[in-house]
Design a protein around this motif. Structure first.
Motif, PDB file in Angstrom:
ATOM      1  N   ILE A  33       0.877  -1.173   0.000  1.00 32.74           N
ATOM      2  CA  ILE A  33       0.000   0.000   0.000  1.00 32.74           C
ATOM      3  C   ILE A  33       0.913   1.221   0.000  1.00 32.74           C
ATOM      4  O   ILE A  33       1.599   1.494   0.987  1.00 32.74           O
ATOM      5  CB  ILE A  33      -0.925   0.028   1.221  1.00 32.74           C
ATOM      6  N   ALA A  47      -3.897   4.139   6.361  1.00 37.32           N
ATOM      7  CA  ALA A  47      -3.342   2.945   5.726  1.00 37.32           C
ATOM      8  C   ALA A  47      -2.923   1.909   6.756  1.00 37.32           C
ATOM      9  O   ALA A  47      -3.154   0.703   6.586  1.00 37.32           O
ATOM     10  CB  ALA A  47      -2.153   3.332   4.848  1.00 37.32           C
ATOM     11  N   LEU A  89      -0.921  -0.995  -4.496  1.00 35.86           N
ATOM     12  CA  LEU A  89      -2.122  -0.190  -4.331  1.00 35.86           C
ATOM     13  C   LEU A  89      -1.751   1.231  -3.901  1.00 35.86           C
ATOM     14  O   LEU A  89      -0.691   1.464  -3.317  1.00 35.86           O
ATOM     15  CB  LEU A  89      -3.041  -0.821  -3.282  1.00 35.86           C
ATOM     16  N   MET A  91      -2.805   4.449  -1.628  1.00 43.04           N
ATOM     17  CA  MET A  91      -3.619   5.021  -0.549  1.00 43.04           C
ATOM     18  C   MET A  91      -3.696   6.518  -0.795  1.00 43.04           C
ATOM     19  O   MET A  91      -2.794   7.272  -0.426  1.00 43.04           O
ATOM     20  CB  MET A  91      -2.986   4.725   0.810  1.00 43.04           C
ATOM     21  N   VAL A 121     -11.981   5.029   2.380  1.00 42.12           N
ATOM     22  CA  VAL A 121     -11.601   4.493   3.688  1.00 42.12           C
ATOM     23  C   VAL A 121     -12.082   5.413   4.803  1.00 42.12           C
ATOM     24  O   VAL A 121     -12.710   4.972   5.760  1.00 42.12           O
ATOM     25  CB  VAL A 121     -10.071   4.280   3.775  1.00 42.12           C
ATOM     26  N   THR A 252      -9.691   9.680   2.383  1.00 45.71           N
ATOM     27  CA  THR A 252      -8.652   8.730   2.014  1.00 45.71           C
ATOM     28  C   THR A 252      -9.351   7.570   1.320  1.00 45.71           C
ATOM     29  O   THR A 252     -10.516   7.266   1.610  1.00 45.71           O
ATOM     30  CB  THR A 252      -7.858   8.193   3.217  1.00 45.71           C
ATOM     31  N   LEU A 254      -8.598   3.794  -1.364  1.00 42.56           N
ATOM     32  CA  LEU A 254      -7.671   2.824  -1.946  1.00 42.56           C
ATOM     33  C   LEU A 254      -7.964   2.659  -3.438  1.00 42.56           C
ATOM     34  O   LEU A 254      -9.122   2.509  -3.838  1.00 42.56           O
ATOM     35  CB  LEU A 254      -7.815   1.492  -1.230  1.00 42.56           C
ATOM     36  N   SER A 269     -12.599  -4.467  -1.975  1.00 44.15           N
ATOM     37  CA  SER A 269     -13.692  -3.612  -1.513  1.00 44.15           C
ATOM     38  C   SER A 269     -14.529  -4.316  -0.446  1.00 44.15           C
ATOM     39  O   SER A 269     -14.883  -3.723   0.581  1.00 44.15           O
ATOM     40  CB  SER A 269     -14.579  -3.211  -2.693  1.00 44.15           C
ATOM     41  N   LEU A 272     -12.540  -4.505   2.781  1.00 43.30           N
ATOM     42  CA  LEU A 272     -12.507  -3.191   3.434  1.00 43.30           C
ATOM     43  C   LEU A 272     -13.840  -2.865   4.094  1.00 43.30           C
ATOM     44  O   LEU A 272     -13.872  -2.293   5.193  1.00 43.30           O
ATOM     45  CB  LEU A 272     -12.165  -2.106   2.411  1.00 43.30           C
TER      46      LEU A 272
END
Length: 323
Positions: A33, A47, A89, A91, A121, A252, A254, A269, A272
């Motif tokens: 990340i 993160a 990924l 962030m 996020v 924030t 991803l 997704s 998360l």
């Protein structure tokens, strides 16, 4: 001819099968990340809050890697050019993802061309705060004073094109008031000068501002949320203060490189969504003044499109640049 056609068709089916197996096996090694800021800020903290949960849900380490610089564009460009395989990924936050390419006049990437949104996020609202010696008690008072003496008031911003800066430009656009913007290299020096009385007011993240407001060192005029903030129950929203269309937050979220298989995006997704609904995660984000909130790749894409359409004209009309 028929044999060659059948051979090619079989090969294509075999490759598709191998690709599906590869996607199903993801992840089979650590995932990075990439954070566009140094350790310790709200994007880095977000993160690091989700990484352990992703590891638990998906069975591989999720390693946070900081790549600060150029308004977040070093990290953004790095991820945009990475393999679209789900192992690198981004962030992101408002500035690095949406605004920096425009502000730095360097189109190294574009959010909808080079990235595949996964999920938001967190969202951190802001508060308009003034030094106690400034003779204003409401947003209307501040606007009236700014109109009475155009260009006399000074607003502190933690950098050109930050959410804090853009909300100030939006308020000027909405009201017709004008003030000077003093650009600082981050929230800390901007706060120091506001607390010292060298500047008159600023927009700041509630997570940073609350202690100074609660101990009376700064006065809050309004919050940029649809509803009042529980930690500042006596501070009205901008809508309550008579100014609509002033909702704003630092997000924030991803993202992955464009072309990352949809199956991987949706697995991330879904993972998360479960993490961000956990009571301890909700509390830990709440402790830093943020709201933990995920969504689907499709929903996050729509949100980013709306933010882009809203703020790009503000940046262009105010001629905001990094120079």
């Amino acid at each position: 001819m028929t044999c060659r056609f059948l051979a090619r068709a079989c090969a294509a089916v075999a490759l598709a099968g191998l690709s599906s197996i590869a996607h199903a096996a993801w992840p089979d090694k650590p995932v990075r990340i990439v954070v566009p800021y140094p350790p310790g800020g709200n994007v880095d903290v977000a993160a690091r809050l989700i990484a352990p949960g992703l590891q638990a849900a998906l069975g591989q380490p999720f390693i946070v890697e900081n790549k600060p610089g150029a308004g977040g564009m070093i990290a953004g460009e790095y991820v945009a050019r990475s393999e679209a395989d789900g192992y690198t990924l981004f962030m992101a936050a408002n500035g690095p993802l949406l605004f920096s390419p425009l502000i730095f006049n360097r189109q190294a990437y574009k959010w909808d061309r080079d990235f595949a949104p996964i999920s938001s996020v967190s969202f951190t609202p802001m508060v308009l705060e003034v030094k106690p010696s400034l003779p204003v008690r409401t947003v209307a008072d501040l606007i009236a004073l700014a109109k009475k003496e155009p260009g006399k008031l000074t607003m502190a911003a933690p950098g050109a094109g930050t959410s804090n800066h853009l909300v100030s430009e939006l308020l000027q656009h909405v009201t017709g008031a004008r003030w000077i913007t003093a650009q600082y290299k981050g929230n800390a020096p901007a706060n120091t000068d506001l607390l010292g009385g060298q500047v008159d007011f600023q927009f700041d993240q509630i997570s940073v501002a609350s202690p100074f407001i609660k101990d009376g060192r700064l006065r809050a005029l309004a919050v940029t949320t649809a509803r009042r903030v529980p930690s500042l129950p006596d501070v009205p929203t901008f809508a309550e203060a008579g100014y609509k269309d002033m909702e704003a937050a630092t997000f924030t979220g991803l993202l992955a490189p464009k072309g990352t298989p949809p199956e991987i995006l949706h697995r991330l997704s879904k993972a998360l969504d479960g993490i961000l609904k956990q009571p301890d995660i909700i509390k830990r984000f709440d402790d830093i003044g943020a709201e933990a909130r995920g969504n689907t790749p499709e929903e996050f894409t729509r949100y980013l499109a709306a933010e882009d359409a809203r703020w790009t004209p503000i940046i262009e009309s105010a001629h905001i640049t990094a120079n």
